[in-house]
Enzyme design. Sequence first.
Site, mmCIF file in Angstrom:
data_model
loop_
_atom_site.group_PDB
_atom_site.id
_atom_site.type_symbol
_atom_site.label_atom_id
_atom_site.label_comp_id
_atom_site.label_asym_id
_atom_site.label_seq_id
_atom_site.Cartn_x
_atom_site.Cartn_y
_atom_site.Cartn_z
ATOM 1 N N GLY A 1 -56.941 5.074 -21.403
ATOM 2 C CA GLY A 1 -57.360 6.291 -22.079
ATOM 3 C C GLY A 1 -58.190 7.169 -21.173
ATOM 4 N N HIS A 2 -57.750 7.290 -19.918
ATOM 5 C CA HIS A 2 -58.455 8.123 -18.953
ATOM 6 C C HIS A 2 -57.539 8.463 -17.778
ATOM 7 C CE1 HIS A 2 -59.114 4.011 -17.336
ATOM 8 N NE2 HIS A 2 -58.973 4.619 -16.169
ATOM 9 N N ALA A 3 -58.031 9.346 -16.926
ATOM 10 C CA ALA A 3 -57.386 9.675 -15.650
ATOM 11 C C ALA A 3 -58.475 9.615 -14.582
ATOM 12 C CB ALA A 3 -56.755 11.067 -15.697
#
Length: 135
Positions: free
Chosen positions: A52-54
Amino acid sequence: MKNTIDNCQVLDIPKIADHRGNLAVIEGDTLPFDFKRVYYLYDVPSDAHRGGHAHKEQQEFLIAVSGSFEVILDDGINKKTVTLNKPNKGLLIPTGIWRELGNFSSGAICVVFSSDVFLESDYIREYSEFEKFYR
């Protein structure tokens, strides 16, 4: 140049086959980056999601060393899902790609090789920020 999901690729990990069991090796130029951190996810409930991130700068390489899980990759325009379920194959995720991990099988273990140490400032944790950052 912005990375796209097409820059994400499944790579073979060199394997030494032996009747006593296989041995997979990550060293030298196995990965297209030098790694500075290795961590792993385990005991993840099947209905839970990780990621749930970059990352702005870090690259990562994910391996299902046991069991299986899915990685949803998103470049802000296109999405694709990759299933990892073999300990001699890993998923290269370059910078600027949003990832979500889910559908973990019982006993799944995800090992991650990262190109840098943990830096909170390198994470984009809100999808709306990801969309703004990569427009």
